[in-house]
Design an enzyme around this catalytic site. Sequence first.
Site, PDB file in Angstrom:
ATOM      1  N   HIS A  84      55.950  63.005  40.743  1.00 19.08           N
ATOM      2  CA  HIS A  84      57.292  62.732  40.219  1.00 19.08           C
ATOM      3  C   HIS A  84      57.280  61.520  39.305  1.00 19.08           C
ATOM      4  O   HIS A  84      58.329  60.944  39.019  1.00 19.08           O
ATOM      5  CB  HIS A  84      58.263  62.552  41.382  1.00 19.08           C
ATOM      6  CG  HIS A  84      58.445  63.823  42.156  1.00 19.08           C
ATOM      7  ND1 HIS A  84      59.555  64.624  42.058  1.00 19.08           N
ATOM      8  CD2 HIS A  84      57.600  64.473  42.995  1.00 19.08           C
ATOM      9  CE1 HIS A  84      59.399  65.693  42.819  1.00 19.08           C
ATOM     10  NE2 HIS A  84      58.221  65.615  43.401  1.00 19.08           N
ATOM     11  N   GLU A 106      33.420  49.602  37.091  1.00 19.89           N
ATOM     12  CA  GLU A 106      32.545  48.456  36.845  1.00 19.89           C
ATOM     13  C   GLU A 106      31.099  48.909  36.599  1.00 19.89           C
ATOM     14  O   GLU A 106      30.327  48.222  35.947  1.00 19.89           O
ATOM     15  CB  GLU A 106      32.604  47.506  38.053  1.00 19.89           C
ATOM     16  CG  GLU A 106      32.576  46.055  37.656  1.00 19.89           C
ATOM     17  CD  GLU A 106      32.941  45.112  38.798  1.00 19.89           C
ATOM     18  OE1 GLU A 106      33.804  44.258  38.589  1.00 19.89           O
ATOM     19  OE2 GLU A 106      32.359  45.229  39.893  1.00 19.89           O
ATOM     20  N   LYS A 150      36.704  35.142  32.650  1.00 16.76           N
ATOM     21  CA  LYS A 150      36.420  33.898  33.382  1.00 16.76           C
ATOM     22  C   LYS A 150      36.150  32.764  32.394  1.00 16.76           C
ATOM     23  O   LYS A 150      36.653  31.655  32.564  1.00 16.76           O
ATOM     24  CB  LYS A 150      35.183  34.078  34.280  1.00 16.76           C
ATOM     25  CG  LYS A 150      35.380  35.053  35.418  1.00 16.76           C
ATOM     26  CD  LYS A 150      34.146  35.032  36.311  1.00 16.76           C
ATOM     27  CE  LYS A 150      34.143  36.148  37.302  1.00 16.76           C
ATOM     28  NZ  LYS A 150      32.856  36.305  37.984  1.00 16.76           N
TER      29      LYS A 150
HETATM   30  O1  PA5 Z   1      30.968  44.605  42.331  1.00 16.34           O
HETATM   31  C1  PA5 Z   1      30.873  43.437  42.013  1.00 16.34           C
HETATM   32  O2  PA5 Z   1      29.786  42.872  41.885  1.00 16.34           O
HETATM   33  C2  PA5 Z   1      32.107  42.582  41.800  1.00 16.34           C
HETATM   34  O3  PA5 Z   1      33.286  43.324  41.890  1.00 16.34           O
HETATM   35  C3  PA5 Z   1      32.165  41.474  42.826  1.00 16.34           C
HETATM   36  O4  PA5 Z   1      32.201  42.038  44.107  1.00 16.34           O
HETATM   37  C4  PA5 Z   1      33.365  40.568  42.617  1.00 16.34           C
HETATM   38  O5  PA5 Z   1      33.365  40.077  41.318  1.00 16.34           O
HETATM   39  C5  PA5 Z   1      33.361  39.426  43.606  1.00 16.34           C
HETATM   40  O6  PA5 Z   1      32.202  38.668  43.454  1.00 16.34           O
HETATM   41  P1  PA5 Z   1      31.719  37.669  44.562  1.00 16.34           P
HETATM   42  O7  PA5 Z   1      31.435  38.443  45.795  1.00 16.34           O
HETATM   43  O8  PA5 Z   1      30.491  37.030  43.988  1.00 16.34           O
HETATM   44  O9  PA5 Z   1      32.831  36.672  44.785  1.00 16.34           O
END
Ligand code: PA5
Length: 434
Positions: free
Chosen positions: A306, A285, A420
């Site tokens: 494996h 990310e 989303k």
């Molecule tokens: O690292 C990040 O920002 C994301 O992976 C969020 O943690 C994830 O999308 C969850 O978001 P939120 O805590 O706003 O529900």
Amino acid sequence: MKISLQDAFFAVPEAELKAQAPAAEAAYQETVNKTGRGNDFLGWVNLPQEVSEPDVLEIESVAARLAAKSQVVVVIGIGGSYLGARAVIEALQHSFSPMLPNEKPQIVYAGNNMSEDYLHDLLDVLAAKDYSLVVISKSGTTTEPAIAFRILKQHCEQKYGVEEARQRIVAITDKARGALKTLADQSGYPTFVIPDDVGGRYSVLTPVGLLPIAAAGFSIRKLLDGARAMRQQLMEAKSFDTNPAMQYAALRNVLYNKNLKVELMTSFEPRFFYLIEWFKQLFGESEGKELKGIFPAGAIFSTDLHSLGQYIQDGSRQLFETVLTVENAHHTVPIPFDEQNTDGLNYLQHRSINEINHIAQQGTCQAHVDGKVPNIRITIPEINEFYLGELIYFFEMSCAVSGYMLGVNPFDQPGVEAYKRNMFTLLGKPGYNK
Ligand code: PA5
């Protein structure tokens, strides 16, 4: 913690790596001086120092209260709002924890998928157990945990009554914004705050990770000590030659520029499955944007030798491997002598399983290096809270430096919005047009 880059030097001669020193040092300075892109999300840099004794005491006290009431604690969250806690808990807990009589609650997870059968099965289990809910969302608006929380909150209120449910629900969210904050305030749930300047995937050392880890019965003090020790080491080591996070970040970028675009994080320790999941999220990310970035993948050996082993050895050459090693096991399981020796294993009788596992690792690394897969090795002496804290901080710092070296903002995630938008449009959410 030790890091060895030796088995990557056939692909990146040491001199070529050292040529990256100025870029790595600049990226490191941008991180620690908070001058780079996304610098309003650099709160994690000093976090281990900033978590105070009163913070720890409060987390421990709420965790103890939940634990005393619960056979099960359900952690509701997705991405950075659950993976860090799960990584630490699953690394530390007994491999068959759910099957043992436990003094501490089992930690289970919800809100990270929208499988109706998963939720059904969870409700089935919760009907017969005493439980609490820890709902975590920084934005407070993420659909998956919101749906799970609505269902589980109602279940909890029906099972225990609204008053008692209030004692069993804790919310961890933004200090002021989002539907979860509003809901928590209206319902009177105890709330912990996720600092504004710490993004989800960097939040394991905030209550997001610390509360579930403490509720599972593990020492958040030792975890923080480990993170503090690594922070101190990386803060003091301002030059490339002494700073392993800069070296790892630089090596990743050189390998990437040589067209090795997949980093396979491997371990011969199955308890690291979720640590690798956390690593995948942190780096994926943070770096995968603007049509750039290493794809972070994971494998647990021996099992994946494996399955994926064939590809790693002989498939398309686009991989490098980072091997997470644990030197010492906590227990011994002797291999018994067998008169018949039909399986031919008597020759191993004087070796420990841990030693055999290490030799398997040595043989595997050698084979992969021979197959032109550069290997990076990260070794901890044993699995405990302290070394996990060190690893967490090490990877966080490496990820920031690596992202800046790649030329991206390691602290945003604009790509996550695309699915989303489509989902909301298809669902007919108000404000989203078909
Ligand atoms: O690292 C990040 O920002 C994301 O992976 C969020 O943690 C994830 O999308 C969850 O978001 P939120 O805590 O706003 O529900």
